[in-house]
Motif scaffolding. Structure first.
Motif, PDB file in Angstrom:
ATOM      1  N   ALA A 197      34.868 -59.646 -14.080  1.00  0.00           N
ATOM      2  CA  ALA A 197      33.902 -59.319 -13.024  1.00  0.00           C
ATOM      3  C   ALA A 197      32.813 -58.390 -13.547  1.00  0.00           C
ATOM      4  O   ALA A 197      31.621 -58.613 -13.280  1.00  0.00           O
ATOM      5  N   LEU A 198      33.197 -57.354 -14.281  1.00  0.00           N
ATOM      6  CA  LEU A 198      32.199 -56.438 -14.843  1.00  0.00           C
ATOM      7  C   LEU A 198      31.322 -57.132 -15.881  1.00  0.00           C
ATOM      8  O   LEU A 198      30.113 -56.919 -15.925  1.00  0.00           O
ATOM      9  N   MET A 199      31.930 -57.970 -16.710  1.00  0.00           N
ATOM     10  CA  MET A 199      31.148 -58.698 -17.709  1.00  0.00           C
ATOM     11  C   MET A 199      30.138 -59.623 -17.029  1.00  0.00           C
ATOM     12  O   MET A 199      28.988 -59.720 -17.467  1.00  0.00           O
ATOM     13  N   ALA A 200      30.544 -60.291 -15.963  1.00  0.00           N
ATOM     14  CA  ALA A 200      29.639 -61.184 -15.235  1.00  0.00           C
ATOM     15  C   ALA A 200      28.535 -60.400 -14.546  1.00  0.00           C
ATOM     16  O   ALA A 200      27.353 -60.790 -14.599  1.00  0.00           O
ATOM     17  N   LEU A 201      28.891 -59.288 -13.921  1.00  0.00           N
ATOM     18  CA  LEU A 201      27.908 -58.456 -13.233  1.00  0.00           C
ATOM     19  C   LEU A 201      26.865 -57.917 -14.211  1.00  0.00           C
ATOM     20  O   LEU A 201      25.657 -58.040 -13.983  1.00  0.00           O
ATOM     21  N   PHE A 202      27.327 -57.325 -15.291  1.00  0.00           N
ATOM     22  CA  PHE A 202      26.401 -56.783 -16.284  1.00  0.00           C
ATOM     23  C   PHE A 202      25.609 -57.895 -16.968  1.00  0.00           C
ATOM     24  O   PHE A 202      24.449 -57.717 -17.325  1.00  0.00           O
ATOM     25  N   GLY A 203      26.236 -59.065 -17.146  1.00  0.00           N
ATOM     26  CA  GLY A 203      25.532 -60.205 -17.741  1.00  0.00           C
ATOM     27  C   GLY A 203      24.399 -60.700 -16.859  1.00  0.00           C
ATOM     28  O   GLY A 203      23.325 -61.057 -17.343  1.00  0.00           O
ATOM     29  N   LEU A 204      24.625 -60.709 -15.544  1.00  0.00           N
ATOM     30  CA  LEU A 204      23.568 -61.121 -14.617  1.00  0.00           C
ATOM     31  C   LEU A 204      22.404 -60.136 -14.635  1.00  0.00           C
ATOM     32  O   LEU A 204      21.239 -60.542 -14.583  1.00  0.00           O
ATOM     33  N   VAL A 205      22.723 -58.850 -14.720  1.00  0.00           N
ATOM     34  CA  VAL A 205      21.660 -57.837 -14.821  1.00  0.00           C
ATOM     35  C   VAL A 205      20.865 -58.044 -16.110  1.00  0.00           C
ATOM     36  O   VAL A 205      19.628 -57.985 -16.113  1.00  0.00           O
ATOM     37  N   ALA A 206      21.553 -58.310 -17.203  1.00  0.00           N
ATOM     38  CA  ALA A 206      20.878 -58.547 -18.481  1.00  0.00           C
ATOM     39  C   ALA A 206      20.015 -59.806 -18.423  1.00  0.00           C
ATOM     40  O   ALA A 206      18.913 -59.838 -18.977  1.00  0.00           O
ATOM     41  N   LEU A 207      20.499 -60.824 -17.765  1.00  0.00           N
ATOM     42  CA  LEU A 207      19.721 -62.054 -17.616  1.00  0.00           C
ATOM     43  C   LEU A 207      18.467 -61.811 -16.790  1.00  0.00           C
ATOM     44  O   LEU A 207      17.380 -62.296 -17.126  1.00  0.00           O
ATOM     45  N   TYR A 208      18.590 -61.035 -15.717  1.00  0.00           N
ATOM     46  CA  TYR A 208      17.440 -60.682 -14.888  1.00  0.00           C
ATOM     47  C   TYR A 208      16.403 -59.910 -15.708  1.00  0.00           C
ATOM     48  O   TYR A 208      15.203 -60.194 -15.637  1.00  0.00           O
TER      49      TYR A 208
END
Length: 78
Positions: A50-61
C-alpha cells in the motif's frame, strides 16, 4: 535530417529523455521509501504494498507535472 525531433522552438527528444531519467529516479525512490517505512513500522506485506503504491502514484504525478513544464519551456525557446 537536421530538423528531426524539432517541434516549435525545442526538441521533444530532450524533454522525453529528461523526463525518463527523472521519472525512473522518482519512482525507484518512492518504492524504496514505501518498503523502508513499512519495514520500520512493521506493517506487513499489505502495508508495504500500500505504501509503495501510494508513494509510486505521487512519484508518477510529479513526473507528469515535470514533463508538462519541461515541454512548455522547450516550446517557448526560440
Amino acid at each position: 535530417m537536421a530538423g528531426l525531433g524539432k517541434t516549435g522552438g525545442g526538441s521533444l527528444f530532450t524533454v522525453v529523455s529528461a523526463t525518463t531519467l527523472v521519472a525512473t529516479q522518482a519512482i525507484a525512490t518512492a518504492i524504496a521509501a514505501g518498503w523502508a517505512l513499512a519495514g520500520l513500522m512493521h506493517l506487513g506485506d499489505i502495508g508495504e504494498y500500500a505504501l509503495m503504491a501510494l508513494f509510486g502514484l505521487v512519484a508518477l504525478y510529479i513526473s507528469v507535472k515535470y514533463f508538462r513544464r519541461a515541454y512548455q519551456v522547450e516550446m517557448s525557446l526560440n
